[in-house]
Design an enzyme around this catalytic site. Structure first.
Site, mmCIF file in Angstrom:
data_model
loop_
_atom_site.group_PDB
_atom_site.id
_atom_site.type_symbol
_atom_site.label_atom_id
_atom_site.label_comp_id
_atom_site.label_asym_id
_atom_site.label_seq_id
_atom_site.Cartn_x
_atom_site.Cartn_y
_atom_site.Cartn_z
ATOM 1 C CB THR A 12 -0.948 -0.001 1.223
ATOM 2 O OG1 THR A 12 -1.792 -1.152 1.149
ATOM 3 C CG2 THR A 12 -1.820 1.236 1.262
ATOM 4 C CB SER A 56 1.645 -8.066 1.198
ATOM 5 O OG SER A 56 0.387 -7.862 1.776
ATOM 6 C CB THR A 89 -0.061 -4.209 6.201
ATOM 7 O OG1 THR A 89 -1.312 -3.998 5.530
ATOM 8 C CG2 THR A 89 0.717 -2.913 6.262
ATOM 9 C CG ASP A 90 -3.386 -7.673 3.131
ATOM 10 O OD1 ASP A 90 -3.753 -6.951 4.083
ATOM 11 O OD2 ASP A 90 -3.940 -7.660 2.014
#
Length: 325
Positions: A12, A56, A89-90
């Site tokens: 992101t 991610s 971040t996932d």
């Protein structure tokens, strides 16, 4: 002065809102992101490595292995001062845990990202980058393993997890709290890592390890299918303290009899598993069957650890010792 290496993978932090679709999409290169850093002195100490530009969910264990090799190579050849891996971040916690497991070095490794895109108010990417660079370059970070720095909090890769789909403080160590903070550009550590997890120094990883989530009434269907497909290992997110419905036991026994390691974690977001229940399907019943407990790891981290470990050995005693803390 030895440099800090910035390894960009995407996420992101490299995205903006597309004018046509009005959705968040990749838009910025590593150099474009780094141009936003206002402190030129800080910038001059950095070396940028643009590994990929992907969200991610596209990051695979093979890519994690590639990143680990980049880091190890620069530690050996260039005597790097530290590393910052910029990541979506996932799956950020999985890459961080992977690096923490396969790299045996005291050089600081920090993984960071952004919860908001560059188009959004309150874009947190630049602050997270600056804080991560400060942590990676701090002598206080030496020997603490891989760290996750987000929202000015420093967490251990072995302890942290993403807890919320939206908030800036989503990355938390639920059982222990953060290791420290970044305050007014000062890196402050409040405690040590709660336990020292054993390293698995391998150059390959198996992708044939699967994660299953238990629920009320779950049975052996998925376990038997994966066993028939020659799975190399199974991780089950069990109920509560590490207990399962009796209807899953036949499948587990079948898998263990075929030499497939079965690791038990909990689907609860915090707390450790323990074989304290002796009823049919309870934790003690499972360990007596030959299941291995992963006391303080969530399912996704336990899967990665098992995927790495079986590259060395599927021996029960080796795996039990590896997962025990």
């Amino acid at each position: 002065m030895n440099k800090i290496y910035m390894i960009f993978t995407g996420g992101t932090i490299s995205m903006k809102i597309d004018d046509v679709s009005h959705t968040v999409k990749p838009a910025l290169s590593a150099n474009q992101i780094m141009q936003s850093l206002l402190d030129s002195k800080l910038y001059n100490e950095l070396e940028i490595i643009e590994y990929s530009e992907v969200p991610s969910p596209s990051i695979t264990p093979k890519m994690m292995l590639d990143i680990s090799k980049i880091i190890k190579s620069n530690i050996e050849k260039n005597h790097a001062r530290g590393f910052v891996v910029v990541h979506g971040t996932d799956t950020l916690e999985e890459t961080a845990f992977f690096l923490d497991t396969v790299i045996d070095s005291k050089v600081p490794i920090v993984v960071t990202g952004s919860m908001k895109s560059a188009s959004e108010l309150g874009f947190d990417g630049i602050n997270n980058l600056v804080s991560s660079i400060l942590v990676a370059g701090s002598t206080k970070s030496i020997g603490r393993g891989t760290l996750v720095v987000m929202n000015d909090q420093i967490n251990s890769a072995s302890e942290v997890t993403k807890t919320n789909t939206l908030t800036l403080d989503t990355f938390k160590s639920l059982d222990y709290g953060p290791l420290g903070i970044v305050d007014n550009r000062e890196v402050i550590f409040h405690r040590e890592v709660s336990y020292s997890r054993k390293k698995v120094l391998v150059d390959s990883i198996s992708n044939d390890v699967y994660l299953i989530k238990a629920y009320a009434g779950s049975d052996s269907l998925l376990i038997n299918y994966l066993t028939s497909q020659n799975a190399k290992g199974l991780v089950i997110e069990a109920l509560g303290r590490g207990n399962l419905p009796p209807s899953m036991l036949d499948g587990i026994e079948n898998a263990i009899n075929k030499g497939i390691p079965v690791v038990i974690t909990s689907r609860c977001p915090s707390g450790r598993v323990l074989d304290s229940y002796g009823y049919l399907g309870g934790g003690k019943f499972l360990t007596d069957m030959g299941c291995i407990l992963a006391p303080s790891l969530n399912g996704q981290k336990a899967r990665l650890l098992l995927s790495l470990a079986i590259q060395k050995s599927s021996d029960y005693e080796y795996l039990k010792d590896l997962f025990t803390i």
